[in-house]
Design a protein around this motif. Sequence first.
Motif, short mmCIF file in Angstrom:
data_model
loop_
_atom_site.label_atom_id
_atom_site.label_comp_id
_atom_site.label_asym_id
_atom_site.label_seq_id
_atom_site.Cartn_x
_atom_site.Cartn_y
_atom_site.Cartn_z
N PRO A 1 -4.71 -17.14 3.53
CA PRO A 1 -4.77 -18.36 4.50
C PRO A 1 -4.28 -17.74 5.83
O PRO A 1 -3.84 -16.55 5.96
N PRO A 2 -4.67 -18.54 6.98
CA PRO A 2 -4.57 -17.85 8.28
C PRO A 2 -3.11 -17.69 8.77
O PRO A 2 -2.12 -18.38 7.91
N LYS A 3 -2.63 -16.81 9.42
CA LYS A 3 -1.44 -16.44 9.91
C LYS A 3 -0.87 -17.55 10.93
O LYS A 3 -1.46 -18.12 11.63
N LYS A 4 0.44 -17.85 10.68
CA LYS A 4 1.01 -19.12 11.41
C LYS A 4 1.17 -18.92 12.98
O LYS A 4 0.95 -19.63 13.63
N GLY A 5 1.57 -17.37 13.22
CA GLY A 5 1.63 -17.23 14.68
C GLY A 5 0.40 -16.99 15.22
O GLY A 5 0.30 -17.40 16.53
N GLY A 6 -0.63 -16.72 14.63
CA GLY A 6 -1.81 -16.46 15.47
C GLY A 6 -1.82 -15.20 16.28
O GLY A 6 -0.88 -14.56 16.47
#
Length: 118
Positions: free
Chosen positions: A8-13
Motif C-alpha cells: 500500500p502507498p506510504k501515508k507521509g508520501g
Amino acid sequence: TFPVFPMPPKKGGKADPKKGGKPKKDNKGGAKKAKKKWSKGKVREKLANAVLWDQAIRDKLYSEVPKYKVITVAILSDRLKISGSLAREALRELSAEGKIRRVADDCKIYTRVIPSEK
C-alpha cells in the motif's frame, strides 16, 4: 512460490522540496565539515584609574579611608579609582601617620584605628 501482493502507498508520501517539505540535510563529515567558529570571549572594559595624585583624590583619601573597616590595595584602587601603585603608596602613608593600622605583620590588610587604641 509466494503470492505477490502490492504494497500500500506510504501515508507521509515523498517530501517535495518545491512544496515546502523538509529541506535536505547536509551529511558532510570529517574534513569537508565547516570549521567551528570560536567566540571572541567576554571583553572587560578598560579601567581609567588615576596614576597621579590630585587634590580631590587626596581629600577623599584622608576623609573616607580611615573610616573603612577593611583596607587593602584592591579596595582603595576600586573605590578611589586609583592605580595599584598609588594605593600601595597611600597605605604606607596613612600607616606611617597612624591613621590606619596593619591587621598582621605578614599581610597587607589594614583596618581603621579606634580612638581608644591610640
